[in-house]
Design a protein around this motif. Structure first.
Motif, PDB file in Angstrom:
ATOM      1  N   LEU A  62       0.852  -0.549   0.308  1.00  0.00           N
ATOM      2  CA  LEU A  62      -0.355   0.037  -0.051  1.00  0.00           C
ATOM      3  C   LEU A  62       0.759   0.915  -0.020  1.00  0.00           C
ATOM      4  O   LEU A  62       0.613   2.453   0.389  1.00  0.00           O
ATOM      5  CB  LEU A  62      -0.633   0.314   0.923  1.00  0.00           C
ATOM      6  N   GLY A  63       1.708   0.922  -0.514  1.00  0.00           N
ATOM      7  CA  GLY A  63       3.185   1.943  -0.362  1.00  0.00           C
ATOM      8  C   GLY A  63       3.095   3.436  -1.425  1.00  0.00           C
ATOM      9  O   GLY A  63       2.273   3.294  -2.758  1.00  0.00           O
ATOM     10  N   GLY A  83       5.453   1.729   9.866  1.00  0.00           N
ATOM     11  CA  GLY A  83       4.003   1.298   9.245  1.00  0.00           C
ATOM     12  C   GLY A  83       4.258   0.196   8.275  1.00  0.00           C
ATOM     13  O   GLY A  83       4.128   0.766   7.314  1.00  0.00           O
ATOM     14  N   ASP A 107       3.962  -1.159  13.320  1.00  0.00           N
ATOM     15  CA  ASP A 107       2.802  -0.862  12.648  1.00  0.00           C
ATOM     16  C   ASP A 107       1.490  -0.727  14.412  1.00  0.00           C
ATOM     17  O   ASP A 107       1.798  -2.137  15.179  1.00  0.00           O
ATOM     18  CB  ASP A 107       1.897  -2.092  12.067  1.00  0.00           C
ATOM     19  N   MET A 108       0.661  -0.169  14.228  1.00  0.00           N
ATOM     20  CA  MET A 108      -0.137   0.143  14.820  1.00  0.00           C
ATOM     21  C   MET A 108      -1.829  -0.712  15.097  1.00  0.00           C
ATOM     22  O   MET A 108      -2.793  -1.650  15.633  1.00  0.00           O
ATOM     23  CB  MET A 108      -0.888   1.542  15.576  1.00  0.00           C
ATOM     24  N   THR A 109      -1.655  -1.749  13.523  1.00  0.00           N
ATOM     25  CA  THR A 109      -3.009  -2.331  13.239  1.00  0.00           C
ATOM     26  C   THR A 109      -2.797  -3.975  13.664  1.00  0.00           C
ATOM     27  O   THR A 109      -1.874  -4.176  12.813  1.00  0.00           O
ATOM     28  CB  THR A 109      -3.730  -2.059  11.942  1.00  0.00           C
ATOM     29  N   MET A 112      -3.126  -6.141  10.498  1.00  0.00           N
ATOM     30  CA  MET A 112      -1.390  -5.830   9.560  1.00  0.00           C
ATOM     31  C   MET A 112      -0.447  -6.105  10.060  1.00  0.00           C
ATOM     32  O   MET A 112       0.142  -7.262   9.454  1.00  0.00           O
ATOM     33  CB  MET A 112      -1.614  -4.767   9.505  1.00  0.00           C
ATOM     34  N   GLY A 133       3.063  -1.232  18.181  1.00  0.00           N
ATOM     35  CA  GLY A 133       2.997  -0.317  18.484  1.00  0.00           C
ATOM     36  C   GLY A 133       2.888   1.428  17.602  1.00  0.00           C
ATOM     37  O   GLY A 133       2.727   1.336  16.173  1.00  0.00           O
ATOM     38  N   GLU A 134       3.080   2.831  18.425  1.00  0.00           N
ATOM     39  CA  GLU A 134       2.717   3.299  16.993  1.00  0.00           C
ATOM     40  C   GLU A 134       3.979   4.498  16.800  1.00  0.00           C
ATOM     41  O   GLU A 134       4.744   4.030  17.763  1.00  0.00           O
ATOM     42  CB  GLU A 134       2.116   5.056  17.960  1.00  0.00           C
ATOM     43  N   ILE A 135       4.243   4.576  15.504  1.00  0.00           N
ATOM     44  CA  ILE A 135       5.274   5.771  15.389  1.00  0.00           C
ATOM     45  C   ILE A 135       5.462   6.882  15.989  1.00  0.00           C
ATOM     46  O   ILE A 135       6.620   7.218  15.871  1.00  0.00           O
ATOM     47  CB  ILE A 135       5.328   5.976  13.990  1.00  0.00           C
ATOM     48  N   GLU A 136       4.760   7.744  17.038  1.00  0.00           N
ATOM     49  CA  GLU A 136       4.836   8.710  17.495  1.00  0.00           C
ATOM     50  C   GLU A 136       5.854   8.669  19.329  1.00  0.00           C
ATOM     51  O   GLU A 136       5.624   9.327  19.407  1.00  0.00           O
ATOM     52  CB  GLU A 136       3.787   9.237  17.967  1.00  0.00           C
ATOM     53  N   ASN A 151       7.102   3.782   4.325  1.00  0.00           N
ATOM     54  CA  ASN A 151       6.474   3.963   2.671  1.00  0.00           C
ATOM     55  C   ASN A 151       4.875   3.948   3.131  1.00  0.00           C
ATOM     56  O   ASN A 151       4.127   3.572   3.204  1.00  0.00           O
ATOM     57  CB  ASN A 151       6.443   2.652   2.271  1.00  0.00           C
TER      58      ASN A 151
HETATM   59  C1  LIG Z   1      -0.381   2.562   3.593  1.00  0.00           C
HETATM   60  S1  LIG Z   1      -0.016   1.457   4.634  1.00  0.00           S
HETATM   61  C2  LIG Z   1       1.638   1.671   4.021  1.00  0.00           C
HETATM   62  C3  LIG Z   1       1.969   0.120   4.784  1.00  0.00           C
HETATM   63  C4  LIG Z   1       3.284  -0.370   3.914  1.00  0.00           C
HETATM   64  N1  LIG Z   1       4.504   0.562   4.143  1.00  0.00           N
HETATM   65  C5  LIG Z   1       3.311  -0.284   2.729  1.00  0.00           C
HETATM   66  O1  LIG Z   1       3.917   0.103   1.790  1.00  0.00           O
HETATM   67  O2  LIG Z   1       2.278  -1.481   2.161  1.00  0.00           O
HETATM   68  C6  LIG Z   1       0.058   2.190   6.706  1.00  0.00           C
HETATM   69  C7  LIG Z   1       0.439   1.400   7.288  1.00  0.00           C
HETATM   70  O3  LIG Z   1       0.824   2.008   7.967  1.00  0.00           O
HETATM   71  C8  LIG Z   1      -0.096   1.926   9.306  1.00  0.00           C
HETATM   72  N2  LIG Z   1      -0.014   3.046  10.461  1.00  0.00           N
HETATM   73  C9  LIG Z   1      -0.575   4.593  10.110  1.00  0.00           C
HETATM   74  N3  LIG Z   1      -0.567   4.653  11.313  1.00  0.00           N
HETATM   75  C10 LIG Z   1       0.328   4.894  12.448  1.00  0.00           C
HETATM   76  C11 LIG Z   1       1.003   5.089  13.361  1.00  0.00           C
HETATM   77  N4  LIG Z   1       0.349   6.155  13.488  1.00  0.00           N
HETATM   78  N5  LIG Z   1       1.418   4.313  13.546  1.00  0.00           N
HETATM   79  C12 LIG Z   1       2.199   3.367  13.759  1.00  0.00           C
HETATM   80  N6  LIG Z   1       1.703   2.396  12.252  1.00  0.00           N
HETATM   81  C13 LIG Z   1       0.770   3.356  11.391  1.00  0.00           C
HETATM   82  C14 LIG Z   1      -1.815   1.735   9.260  1.00  0.00           C
HETATM   83  O4  LIG Z   1      -1.428   0.077  10.234  1.00  0.00           O
HETATM   84  C15 LIG Z   1      -1.289   1.201   7.843  1.00  0.00           C
HETATM   85  O5  LIG Z   1      -0.608  -0.932   7.822  1.00  0.00           O
END
Ligand SMILES: C[S@@+](CC[C@H](N)C(=O)[O-])C[C@H]1O[C@@H](n2cnc3c(N)ncnc32)[C@H](O)[C@@H]1O
Length: 271
Positions: A62-63, A83, A107-109, A112, A133-136, A151
Protein backbone atom coordinates in the motif's frame (compact mmCIF):
# COMPACT_ATOMS: atom_id res chain seq x y z
CA UNK A 1 -9.74 16.59 13.03
CA UNK A 2 -8.44 15.54 16.44
CA UNK A 3 -5.37 13.31 16.62
CA UNK A 4 -7.16 10.37 18.24
CA UNK A 5 -10.01 10.54 15.71
CA UNK A 6 -7.51 10.45 12.86
CA UNK A 7 -5.65 7.52 14.41
CA UNK A 8 -8.84 5.49 14.96
CA UNK A 9 -10.05 6.12 11.41
CA UNK A 10 -6.66 5.25 9.91
CA UNK A 11 -6.51 2.06 12.00
CA UNK A 12 -9.98 0.98 10.89
CA UNK A 13 -9.20 1.57 7.20
CA UNK A 14 -5.99 -0.45 7.35
CA UNK A 15 -7.66 -3.15 9.43
CA UNK A 16 -10.14 -3.56 6.56
CA UNK A 17 -7.35 -3.54 3.98
CA UNK A 18 -5.53 -6.31 5.91
CA UNK A 19 -8.72 -8.38 6.07
CA UNK A 20 -9.22 -7.97 2.30
CA UNK A 21 -5.71 -9.32 1.70
CA UNK A 22 -6.24 -12.18 4.16
CA UNK A 23 -9.30 -13.03 2.02
CA UNK A 24 -7.13 -13.17 -1.12
CA UNK A 25 -7.90 -9.69 -2.53
CA UNK A 26 -5.60 -6.76 -3.13
CA UNK A 27 -5.43 -4.46 -0.10
CA UNK A 28 -5.57 -1.27 -2.11
CA UNK A 29 -8.17 0.40 -4.24
CA UNK A 30 -11.34 0.55 -2.23
CA UNK A 31 -12.14 4.00 -3.62
CA UNK A 32 -9.95 6.54 -1.82
CA UNK A 33 -10.13 4.59 1.39
CA UNK A 34 -6.52 3.56 1.51
CA UNK A 35 -3.17 4.70 0.25
CA UNK A 36 -2.04 2.45 -2.48
CA UNK A 37 -4.73 2.99 -5.08
CA UNK A 38 -3.46 3.41 -8.59
CA UNK A 39 -1.93 5.74 -9.65
CA UNK A 40 -0.22 5.91 -6.25
CA UNK A 41 0.94 2.35 -5.76
CA UNK A 42 0.97 0.65 -9.14
CA UNK A 43 4.26 -0.71 -10.47
CA UNK A 44 6.44 0.35 -7.57
CA UNK A 45 8.47 -2.85 -7.44
CA UNK A 46 10.35 -4.65 -10.20
CA UNK A 47 9.01 -8.17 -10.83
CA UNK A 48 12.44 -9.58 -9.92
CA UNK A 49 12.18 -7.96 -6.47
CA UNK A 50 8.78 -9.44 -5.64
CA UNK A 51 9.20 -12.81 -7.36
CA UNK A 52 10.43 -14.56 -4.23
CA UNK A 53 8.10 -12.84 -1.75
CA UNK A 54 4.90 -14.43 -0.42
CA UNK A 55 1.86 -13.38 -2.48
CA UNK A 56 0.22 -11.89 0.61
CA UNK A 57 3.09 -9.42 1.07
CA UNK A 58 2.76 -8.21 -2.53
CA UNK A 59 -1.06 -8.02 -2.41
CA UNK A 60 -0.84 -5.99 0.79
CA UNK A 61 1.52 -3.41 -0.69
CA UNK A 62 0.00 0.00 0.00
CA UNK A 63 2.99 2.23 -0.46
CA UNK A 64 3.76 5.13 -2.75
CA UNK A 65 7.42 4.37 -3.43
CA UNK A 66 10.12 1.75 -3.08
CA UNK A 67 12.31 2.93 -0.20
CA UNK A 68 14.56 -0.13 -0.10
CA UNK A 69 15.52 0.43 -3.75
CA UNK A 70 16.61 3.99 -2.96
CA UNK A 71 18.07 3.47 0.52
CA UNK A 72 21.65 2.43 1.06
CA UNK A 73 21.48 -0.82 3.07
CA UNK A 74 24.50 -2.86 4.11
CA UNK A 75 25.04 -6.34 5.51
CA UNK A 76 24.79 -6.39 9.29
CA UNK A 77 22.70 -3.23 9.62
CA UNK A 78 19.53 -2.75 11.67
CA UNK A 79 16.59 -1.37 9.68
CA UNK A 80 13.26 -0.12 11.04
CA UNK A 81 10.18 0.27 8.81
CA UNK A 82 7.66 2.76 10.24
CA UNK A 83 4.12 1.53 9.44
CA UNK A 84 5.21 -1.78 7.96
CA UNK A 85 1.74 -2.98 6.83
CA UNK A 86 1.92 -6.44 5.25
CA UNK A 87 5.70 -6.35 5.53
CA UNK A 88 6.88 -6.05 1.91
CA UNK A 89 9.66 -3.54 2.63
CA UNK A 90 10.73 -5.35 5.81
CA UNK A 91 11.18 -8.61 3.90
CA UNK A 92 13.11 -6.84 1.13
CA UNK A 93 15.32 -5.09 3.71
CA UNK A 94 15.98 -8.36 5.55
CA UNK A 95 17.52 -9.81 2.39
CA UNK A 96 19.76 -6.77 2.01
CA UNK A 97 21.07 -6.70 5.59
CA UNK A 98 21.56 -10.47 5.69
CA UNK A 99 21.70 -12.85 8.63
CA UNK A 100 24.03 -10.60 10.60
CA UNK A 101 21.54 -7.73 10.32
CA UNK A 102 17.94 -7.29 11.40
CA UNK A 103 14.79 -5.72 9.95
CA UNK A 104 12.07 -4.47 12.30
CA UNK A 105 8.56 -3.55 11.18
CA UNK A 106 6.40 -1.34 13.40
CA UNK A 107 2.64 -1.06 12.96
CA UNK A 108 -0.32 -0.17 15.18
CA UNK A 109 -2.95 -2.32 13.40
CA UNK A 110 -3.30 -5.88 14.77
CA UNK A 111 -4.66 -7.30 11.51
CA UNK A 112 -1.71 -5.86 9.55
CA UNK A 113 0.72 -7.31 12.09
CA UNK A 114 -0.94 -10.74 11.79
CA UNK A 115 -0.63 -10.54 8.00
CA UNK A 116 3.01 -9.43 8.19
CA UNK A 117 3.92 -12.24 10.61
CA UNK A 118 2.22 -14.79 8.34
CA UNK A 119 4.21 -13.39 5.40
CA UNK A 120 7.40 -13.69 7.44
CA UNK A 121 6.55 -17.31 8.24
CA UNK A 122 5.91 -18.08 4.55
CA UNK A 123 9.14 -16.33 3.54
CA UNK A 124 11.02 -18.38 6.15
CA UNK A 125 13.16 -15.50 7.38
CA UNK A 126 14.44 -15.23 10.91
CA UNK A 127 16.18 -11.81 10.89
CA UNK A 128 12.80 -10.03 11.00
CA UNK A 129 10.64 -8.87 13.90
CA UNK A 130 7.28 -7.12 13.71
CA UNK A 131 6.54 -4.85 16.67
CA UNK A 132 3.18 -3.49 17.73
CA UNK A 133 3.18 0.22 18.43
CA UNK A 134 2.84 3.73 17.16
CA UNK A 135 5.35 5.63 15.10
CA UNK A 136 4.89 8.58 17.48
CA UNK A 137 6.25 6.38 20.33
CA UNK A 138 8.71 3.91 18.82
CA UNK A 139 9.19 0.93 21.15
CA UNK A 140 12.98 0.72 20.65
CA UNK A 141 15.89 2.16 22.65
CA UNK A 142 17.83 5.31 21.75
CA UNK A 143 20.53 4.92 19.09
CA UNK A 144 19.62 1.34 18.17
CA UNK A 145 18.84 1.59 14.41
CA UNK A 146 21.07 2.21 11.37
CA UNK A 147 18.39 3.01 8.81
CA UNK A 148 14.76 4.12 9.09
CA UNK A 149 12.58 3.38 6.12
CA UNK A 150 8.85 3.97 5.69
CA UNK A 151 6.43 3.80 2.80
CA UNK A 152 3.49 6.17 2.68
CA UNK A 153 2.85 6.31 6.43
CA UNK A 154 4.25 9.51 7.94
CA UNK A 155 1.64 11.53 6.03
CA UNK A 156 -1.02 9.61 7.99
CA UNK A 157 0.22 10.81 11.38
CA UNK A 158 -1.49 13.68 13.14
CA UNK A 159 1.81 14.51 14.89
CA UNK A 160 4.57 14.43 12.30
CA UNK A 161 6.95 16.54 14.40
CA UNK A 162 6.84 13.84 17.08
CA UNK A 163 7.38 11.04 14.50
CA UNK A 164 10.51 12.77 13.21
CA UNK A 165 11.78 13.36 16.76
CA UNK A 166 11.29 9.67 17.53
CA UNK A 167 13.04 8.66 14.30
CA UNK A 168 16.00 10.84 15.30
CA UNK A 169 16.06 9.36 18.83
CA UNK A 170 16.23 5.70 17.74
CA UNK A 171 18.79 6.25 14.97
CA UNK A 172 22.46 5.70 15.77
CA UNK A 173 24.78 8.66 15.17
CA UNK A 174 25.36 8.73 11.40
CA UNK A 175 22.11 6.77 10.88
CA UNK A 176 19.98 7.36 7.77
CA UNK A 177 16.37 8.35 7.29
CA UNK A 178 15.23 6.97 3.87
CA UNK A 179 11.50 7.30 3.47
CA UNK A 180 8.95 7.25 0.65
CA UNK A 181 5.98 9.50 1.33
CA UNK A 182 3.30 11.61 -0.29
CA UNK A 183 4.41 15.24 -0.29
CA UNK A 184 2.76 18.36 -1.67
CA UNK A 185 4.36 21.31 -3.39
CA UNK A 186 2.85 24.65 -2.38
CA UNK A 187 -0.68 25.09 -1.04
CA UNK A 188 -3.53 22.69 -1.68
CA UNK A 189 -7.21 23.64 -1.29
CA UNK A 190 -8.67 23.63 2.22
CA UNK A 191 -11.46 21.28 1.06
CA UNK A 192 -8.81 18.66 0.29
CA UNK A 193 -7.04 19.21 3.61
CA UNK A 194 -10.34 18.82 5.53
CA UNK A 195 -11.33 15.52 3.95
CA UNK A 196 -10.94 12.52 6.25
CA UNK A 197 -11.31 10.20 3.24
CA UNK A 198 -8.33 11.91 1.66
CA UNK A 199 -6.39 11.81 4.92
CA UNK A 200 -6.59 8.04 5.12
CA UNK A 201 -5.86 8.00 1.37
CA UNK A 202 -2.52 9.70 2.16
CA UNK A 203 -3.25 13.05 0.49
CA UNK A 204 -4.87 15.41 3.02
CA UNK A 205 -2.20 14.84 5.66
CA UNK A 206 0.77 15.12 3.30
CA UNK A 207 3.42 17.63 4.34
CA UNK A 208 4.45 20.47 2.08
CA UNK A 209 7.99 19.72 0.85
CA UNK A 210 9.64 22.78 2.46
CA UNK A 211 7.81 22.07 5.72
CA UNK A 212 9.03 18.44 5.65
CA UNK A 213 12.62 19.69 5.31
CA UNK A 214 12.09 22.24 8.07
CA UNK A 215 10.69 19.64 10.49
CA UNK A 216 13.55 17.23 9.76
CA UNK A 217 16.11 19.97 10.43
CA UNK A 218 14.24 20.97 13.60
CA UNK A 219 14.43 17.33 14.81
CA UNK A 220 18.25 17.53 14.38
CA UNK A 221 18.74 15.90 10.97
CA UNK A 222 21.28 17.10 8.39
CA UNK A 223 21.75 16.29 4.68
CA UNK A 224 18.00 16.66 4.19
CA UNK A 225 16.57 16.16 0.70
CA UNK A 226 13.18 15.59 -0.93
CA UNK A 227 13.25 14.02 -4.40
CA UNK A 228 10.03 13.51 -6.37
CA UNK A 229 9.67 9.93 -7.59
CA UNK A 230 6.17 10.22 -9.11
CA UNK A 231 4.24 13.44 -9.73
CA UNK A 232 0.45 13.08 -9.91
CA UNK A 233 -0.72 15.18 -12.83
CA UNK A 234 -4.33 16.19 -13.55
CA UNK A 235 -5.72 12.74 -14.48
CA UNK A 236 -3.94 11.05 -11.57
CA UNK A 237 -5.10 13.76 -9.16
CA UNK A 238 -8.68 13.38 -10.38
CA UNK A 239 -8.54 9.64 -9.82
CA UNK A 240 -7.12 10.13 -6.31
CA UNK A 241 -9.73 12.79 -5.41
CA UNK A 242 -12.76 11.03 -6.87
CA UNK A 243 -14.86 9.19 -4.34
CA UNK A 244 -14.06 11.61 -1.52
CA UNK A 245 -17.33 13.48 -2.04
CA UNK A 246 -15.51 16.46 -3.54
CA UNK A 247 -15.65 17.99 -6.98
CA UNK A 248 -12.68 16.03 -8.27
CA UNK A 249 -12.77 17.60 -11.71
CA UNK A 250 -12.43 21.13 -10.33
CA UNK A 251 -10.02 20.36 -7.48
CA UNK A 252 -7.78 18.23 -9.68
CA UNK A 253 -7.05 21.38 -11.70
CA UNK A 254 -5.70 22.99 -8.51
CA UNK A 255 -3.74 20.04 -7.19
CA UNK A 256 -2.59 18.32 -10.42
CA UNK A 257 1.20 18.40 -10.49
CA UNK A 258 1.38 19.50 -6.86
CA UNK A 259 0.97 16.12 -5.13
CA UNK A 260 3.80 13.67 -5.48
CA UNK A 261 5.34 10.50 -4.25
CA UNK A 262 8.78 11.50 -2.99
CA UNK A 263 11.89 9.97 -1.50
CA UNK A 264 12.83 11.88 1.64
CA UNK A 265 16.35 11.43 2.95
CA UNK A 266 18.26 12.79 5.92
CA UNK A 267 21.05 11.83 8.31
CA UNK A 268 21.57 11.97 12.07
CA UNK A 269 24.87 13.78 12.58
CA UNK A 270 27.81 11.73 13.83
CA UNK A 271 28.61 14.12 16.64
C1 LIG B 1 -0.45 3.10 3.61
S1 LIG B 1 -0.19 1.70 4.61
C2 LIG B 1 1.49 1.34 4.16
C3 LIG B 1 1.94 -0.03 4.55
C4 LIG B 1 3.35 -0.41 4.05
N1 LIG B 1 4.33 0.57 4.44
C5 LIG B 1 3.38 -0.63 2.56
O1 LIG B 1 4.14 0.04 1.87
O2 LIG B 1 2.63 -1.48 2.09
C6 LIG B 1 -0.05 2.41 6.21
C7 LIG B 1 0.30 1.47 7.34
O3 LIG B 1 0.77 2.25 8.44
C8 LIG B 1 0.12 1.88 9.63
N2 LIG B 1 0.03 3.10 10.44
C9 LIG B 1 -0.59 4.25 10.12
N3 LIG B 1 -0.43 5.18 11.09
C10 LIG B 1 0.34 4.59 12.04
C11 LIG B 1 0.86 5.05 13.29
N4 LIG B 1 0.63 6.27 13.74
N5 LIG B 1 1.62 4.19 14.02
C12 LIG B 1 1.86 2.92 13.56
N6 LIG B 1 1.38 2.44 12.40
C13 LIG B 1 0.64 3.27 11.63
C14 LIG B 1 -1.22 1.31 9.19
O4 LIG B 1 -1.72 0.40 10.14
C15 LIG B 1 -0.86 0.65 7.87
O5 LIG B 1 -0.46 -0.68 8.04
Amino acid sequence: MAGEEIKDTVKEKYRQAALRVAGGERGSCGGTDSCGCDPVSSNLYAPAETAKLPEGAVLASLGCGNPTALAELHQGEVVLDLGSGGGIDVLLSAKRVGQTGKAYGLDMTDEMLALARENQRKAGVSNVEFLKGEIERIPLPDASVDVIISNCVINLSADKRQVLREAFRVLKPGGRFAVSDVVVRGDIPAAVRRSMELWVGCVAGALEEQEYQRLLAEAGFTEVGVEPTRIYEFADARSVLSGAGLDAEVLARDVGGRIMGAFVRARKPLG
